[in-house]
Scaffold this motif. Structure first.
Motif, PDB file in Angstrom:
ATOM      1  N   LYS A  21      -5.351  12.561  11.996  1.00  0.00           N
ATOM      2  CA  LYS A  21      -5.969  13.704  12.659  1.00  0.00           C
ATOM      3  C   LYS A  21      -6.348  13.384  14.113  1.00  0.00           C
ATOM      4  O   LYS A  21      -6.565  14.287  14.915  1.00  0.00           O
ATOM      5  N   ASN A  22      -6.413  12.098  14.443  1.00  0.00           N
ATOM      6  CA  ASN A  22      -6.702  11.682  15.815  1.00  0.00           C
ATOM      7  C   ASN A  22      -5.448  11.225  16.560  1.00  0.00           C
ATOM      8  O   ASN A  22      -5.541  10.583  17.612  1.00  0.00           O
ATOM      9  N   ASN A  23      -4.280  11.549  15.997  1.00  0.00           N
ATOM     10  CA  ASN A  23      -2.990  11.280  16.652  1.00  0.00           C
ATOM     11  C   ASN A  23      -2.683   9.798  16.860  1.00  0.00           C
ATOM     12  O   ASN A  23      -1.884   9.446  17.730  1.00  0.00           O
ATOM     13  N   VAL A  24      -3.311   8.954  16.048  1.00  0.00           N
ATOM     14  CA  VAL A  24      -2.965   7.529  16.078  1.00  0.00           C
ATOM     15  C   VAL A  24      -1.744   7.283  15.197  1.00  0.00           C
ATOM     16  O   VAL A  24      -0.833   6.537  15.565  1.00  0.00           O
ATOM     17  N   LEU A  25      -1.708   7.902  14.031  1.00  0.00           N
ATOM     18  CA  LEU A  25      -0.571   7.825  13.114  1.00  0.00           C
ATOM     19  C   LEU A  25       0.078   9.198  13.035  1.00  0.00           C
ATOM     20  O   LEU A  25      -0.619  10.209  12.926  1.00  0.00           O
ATOM     21  N   ASN A  26       1.407   9.224  13.064  1.00  0.00           N
ATOM     22  CA  ASN A  26       2.111  10.505  13.077  1.00  0.00           C
ATOM     23  C   ASN A  26       3.270  10.595  12.093  1.00  0.00           C
ATOM     24  O   ASN A  26       3.757  11.689  11.823  1.00  0.00           O
ATOM     25  N   ASP A  27       3.719   9.469  11.562  1.00  0.00           N
ATOM     26  CA  ASP A  27       4.929   9.460  10.742  1.00  0.00           C
ATOM     27  C   ASP A  27       4.601   9.658   9.269  1.00  0.00           C
ATOM     28  O   ASP A  27       3.756   8.948   8.706  1.00  0.00           O
ATOM     29  N   PHE A  28       5.300  10.599   8.637  1.00  0.00           N
ATOM     30  CA  PHE A  28       5.185  10.806   7.204  1.00  0.00           C
ATOM     31  C   PHE A  28       6.257   9.976   6.491  1.00  0.00           C
ATOM     32  O   PHE A  28       7.278   9.603   7.066  1.00  0.00           O
ATOM     33  N   ASP A  29       5.980   9.681   5.199  1.00  0.00           N
ATOM     34  CA  ASP A  29       6.901   8.882   4.376  1.00  0.00           C
ATOM     35  C   ASP A  29       7.187   7.527   5.017  1.00  0.00           C
ATOM     36  O   ASP A  29       8.307   7.002   4.938  1.00  0.00           O
ATOM     37  N   HIS A  30       6.163   6.971   5.639  1.00  0.00           N
ATOM     38  CA  HIS A  30       6.263   5.666   6.295  1.00  0.00           C
ATOM     39  C   HIS A  30       5.131   4.783   5.783  1.00  0.00           C
ATOM     40  O   HIS A  30       3.991   5.239   5.657  1.00  0.00           O
ATOM     41  N   ASN A  31       5.417   3.542   5.480  1.00  0.00           N
ATOM     42  CA  ASN A  31       4.394   2.627   4.991  1.00  0.00           C
ATOM     43  C   ASN A  31       3.571   2.060   6.142  1.00  0.00           C
ATOM     44  O   ASN A  31       4.122   1.464   7.085  1.00  0.00           O
ATOM     45  N   ILE A  60      -3.457  -3.680   2.198  1.00  0.00           N
ATOM     46  CA  ILE A  60      -3.471  -2.338   1.625  1.00  0.00           C
ATOM     47  C   ILE A  60      -2.414  -1.509   2.352  1.00  0.00           C
ATOM     48  O   ILE A  60      -2.389  -1.461   3.585  1.00  0.00           O
ATOM     49  N   VAL A  61      -1.541  -0.878   1.585  1.00  0.00           N
ATOM     50  CA  VAL A  61      -0.456  -0.083   2.157  1.00  0.00           C
ATOM     51  C   VAL A  61      -0.736   1.390   1.895  1.00  0.00           C
ATOM     52  O   VAL A  61      -1.113   1.773   0.783  1.00  0.00           O
ATOM     53  N   THR A  62      -0.576   2.225   2.922  1.00  0.00           N
ATOM     54  CA  THR A  62      -0.770   3.663   2.751  1.00  0.00           C
ATOM     55  C   THR A  62       0.466   4.409   3.237  1.00  0.00           C
ATOM     56  O   THR A  62       1.278   3.884   4.002  1.00  0.00           O
ATOM     57  N   LYS A  63       0.570   5.644   2.784  1.00  0.00           N
ATOM     58  CA  LYS A  63       1.681   6.506   3.183  1.00  0.00           C
ATOM     59  C   LYS A  63       1.194   7.943   3.201  1.00  0.00           C
ATOM     60  O   LYS A  63       0.476   8.375   2.300  1.00  0.00           O
ATOM     61  N   MET A  64       1.597   8.688   4.221  1.00  0.00           N
ATOM     62  CA  MET A  64       1.317  10.119   4.282  1.00  0.00           C
ATOM     63  C   MET A  64       2.548  10.874   3.783  1.00  0.00           C
ATOM     64  O   MET A  64       3.677  10.563   4.177  1.00  0.00           O
ATOM     65  N   VAL A  65       2.320  11.845   2.907  1.00  0.00           N
ATOM     66  CA  VAL A  65       3.414  12.649   2.382  1.00  0.00           C
ATOM     67  C   VAL A  65       3.075  14.130   2.519  1.00  0.00           C
ATOM     68  O   VAL A  65       1.914  14.501   2.677  1.00  0.00           O
ATOM     69  N   ASN A  66       4.121  14.983   2.481  1.00  0.00           N
ATOM     70  CA  ASN A  66       3.971  16.441   2.494  1.00  0.00           C
ATOM     71  C   ASN A  66       3.330  16.926   3.800  1.00  0.00           C
ATOM     72  O   ASN A  66       2.130  17.202   3.868  1.00  0.00           O
ATOM     73  N   HIS A  67       4.145  17.070   4.822  1.00  0.00           N
ATOM     74  CA  HIS A  67       3.665  17.416   6.158  1.00  0.00           C
ATOM     75  C   HIS A  67       2.900  18.742   6.179  1.00  0.00           C
ATOM     76  O   HIS A  67       1.933  18.907   6.935  1.00  0.00           O
ATOM     77  N   VAL A  93      -2.003   5.411  -1.554  1.00  0.00           N
ATOM     78  CA  VAL A  93      -2.472   4.055  -1.295  1.00  0.00           C
ATOM     79  C   VAL A  93      -1.817   3.128  -2.312  1.00  0.00           C
ATOM     80  O   VAL A  93      -1.749   3.462  -3.500  1.00  0.00           O
ATOM     81  N   ALA A  94      -1.333   1.988  -1.846  1.00  0.00           N
ATOM     82  CA  ALA A  94      -0.569   1.113  -2.732  1.00  0.00           C
ATOM     83  C   ALA A  94      -0.950  -0.354  -2.527  1.00  0.00           C
ATOM     84  O   ALA A  94      -1.415  -0.758  -1.460  1.00  0.00           O
ATOM     85  N   GLY A  95      -0.727  -1.125  -3.579  1.00  0.00           N
ATOM     86  CA  GLY A  95      -0.958  -2.556  -3.488  1.00  0.00           C
ATOM     87  C   GLY A  95      -0.542  -3.262  -4.756  1.00  0.00           C
ATOM     88  O   GLY A  95      -0.199  -2.640  -5.759  1.00  0.00           O
ATOM     89  N   LYS A  96      -0.562  -4.564  -4.692  1.00  0.00           N
ATOM     90  CA  LYS A  96      -0.265  -5.404  -5.860  1.00  0.00           C
ATOM     91  C   LYS A  96      -1.561  -6.043  -6.348  1.00  0.00           C
ATOM     92  O   LYS A  96      -2.626  -5.892  -5.732  1.00  0.00           O
ATOM     93  N   ALA A  97      -1.479  -6.761  -7.454  1.00  0.00           N
ATOM     94  CA  ALA A  97      -2.677  -7.365  -8.033  1.00  0.00           C
ATOM     95  C   ALA A  97      -2.305  -8.645  -8.784  1.00  0.00           C
ATOM     96  O   ALA A  97      -1.147  -8.835  -9.174  1.00  0.00           O
ATOM     97  N   ARG A  98      -3.306  -9.472  -9.010  1.00  0.00           N
ATOM     98  CA  ARG A  98      -3.132 -10.740  -9.712  1.00  0.00           C
ATOM     99  C   ARG A  98      -4.193 -10.851 -10.805  1.00  0.00           C
ATOM    100  O   ARG A  98      -5.390 -10.715 -10.544  1.00  0.00           O
ATOM    101  N   ILE A  99      -3.745 -11.048 -12.047  1.00  0.00           N
ATOM    102  CA  ILE A  99      -4.673 -11.220 -13.170  1.00  0.00           C
ATOM    103  C   ILE A  99      -5.291 -12.610 -13.097  1.00  0.00           C
ATOM    104  O   ILE A  99      -4.587 -13.617 -13.003  1.00  0.00           O
ATOM    105  N   LEU A 100      -6.624 -12.630 -13.139  1.00  0.00           N
ATOM    106  CA  LEU A 100      -7.339 -13.900 -13.104  1.00  0.00           C
ATOM    107  C   LEU A 100      -7.725 -14.353 -14.503  1.00  0.00           C
ATOM    108  O   LEU A 100      -7.593 -15.527 -14.850  1.00  0.00           O
ATOM    109  N   SER A 101      -8.181 -13.412 -15.326  1.00  0.00           N
ATOM    110  CA  SER A 101      -8.542 -13.769 -16.701  1.00  0.00           C
ATOM    111  C   SER A 101      -8.439 -12.537 -17.599  1.00  0.00           C
ATOM    112  O   SER A 101      -8.468 -11.404 -17.120  1.00  0.00           O
ATOM    113  N   LYS A 102      -8.370 -12.805 -18.911  1.00  0.00           N
ATOM    114  CA  LYS A 102      -8.240 -11.743 -19.910  1.00  0.00           C
ATOM    115  C   LYS A 102      -8.909 -12.209 -21.184  1.00  0.00           C
ATOM    116  O   LYS A 102      -8.812 -13.366 -21.579  1.00  0.00           O
ATOM    117  N   GLY A 103      -9.615 -11.288 -21.837  1.00  0.00           N
ATOM    118  CA  GLY A 103     -10.252 -11.669 -23.084  1.00  0.00           C
ATOM    119  C   GLY A 103     -10.580 -10.452 -23.928  1.00  0.00           C
ATOM    120  O   GLY A 103     -10.316  -9.322 -23.522  1.00  0.00           O
TER     121      GLY A 103
END
Length: 285
Positions: free
Chosen positions: A233-243, A258-265, A272-282
């Protein structure tokens, strides 16, 4: 019931933002809050399967329930993948207090649709903000786009606080009690300070949310979604469907990507997208 500890927005153990995840069938709300207070992660996600491709997800800080949490959603789907309750390269829906949102799982990359993006109040009293962080008023803003502190939301309201230089961002000395009182007074969750003075991505950020019992977080997906919309909205980012890549957590020695993407102009949405690592489980008894 399975209980996980998962680092989100990272592929490295002890990087990113840790979250608790509980996969359950019918826990009471009171138990969820007490359990979140016991384990004391910034957020714990409680996941209940409703249908094959639909899940209820509730998010609790040590103090209260919140509408949505990005890093805990990433953690939740990492846990669901491990439990074989979801499959890779599939789409799902989560029911949250912020509404029904779509989740895509692609090569173990968790992509989250955010709630409707909105902008709120502009904060022009730099004296208050400078006192909250012991920073000179001249360091609030940026050197190119004339950015102003403004509330933004893609599910959770935060104040977007532009800082001119990276050195200033990492020299902030937050008054956590003051920030909590400021957040309550202005009906926001916290303050998302960021700078465009970086070569590592669009911005480097720090997030402060003591009102919800979280002094600082290493990765905040919803806040980064809100920042993406604010920058659009402040014209810093303008591209849609771009990571777009954002960096957080360096101040806590927990680097997060952290990866974001704007869709639907025509009616913009933020993912918002990202990966993760399991540290423990019980098992939870």
């Amino acid at each position: 019931m399975y209980y996980y500890v998962i680092d989100s927005f990272t592929e490295t153990r002890f990087g990113g933002n840790p979250a608790g995840v509980v996969i359950h069938k019918n826990l009471e709300q009171d138990f969820m809050q007490k359990f979140a207070a016991e384990v004391r992660f910034s957020e714990t996600a409680f996941v209940k399967r409703l249908e094959n491709d639909r899940f209820e997800v509730k998010f609790f800080t040590p103090n209260c329930q919140v509408d949505l949490c990005g890093h805990a959603t990433v953690a939740a789907f990492k846990a669901l993948l491990d439990s074989q309750l979801v499959e890779d390269n599939r789409a799902y829906v989560i029911e949250t207090l912020a509404g029904a949102l779509s989740i895509e799982v692609s090569q173990s990359f968790i992509v989250m649709e955010q709630a409707e993006p909105r902008l709120g109040k502009t904060f022009r009293d730099y004296a208050i903000l400078s006192n909250l962080f012991q920073i000179d008023k001249s360091q609030i803003g940026d050197n190119q786009f004339r950015l102003l502190p403004k509330a933004s939301s893609t599910g959770v309201w935060d104040l977007m606080l532009p800082i001119k230089t990276k050195d200033a961002l990492y020299s902030l000395k937050p008054d956590f009690d003051g920030i909590a009182a400021f957040a309550e007074e202005n009906h926001i969750a916290g303050i998302h300070a960021f700078t465009l003075d970086t070569t590592k991505g669009v911005a480097e950020s720090r997030n402060f949310c003591p009102y919800y019992g979280i002094n600082e977080e290493a990765a905040t997906g919803t806040s980064t979604g809100a920042l993406t919309y604010y920058l659009y909205k402040n014209n810093v980012l303008n591209d849609f469907d771009h990571n777009y890549v954002f960096i957080q957590g360096l101040s806590m020695d927990r680097p997060s990507t952290i990866v974001t993407k704007m869709v639907n102009h025509n009616q913009p949405k933020i993912k918002v997208a990202g990966k993760a690592r399991i540290l423990s489980k019980g098992e939870l008894y």
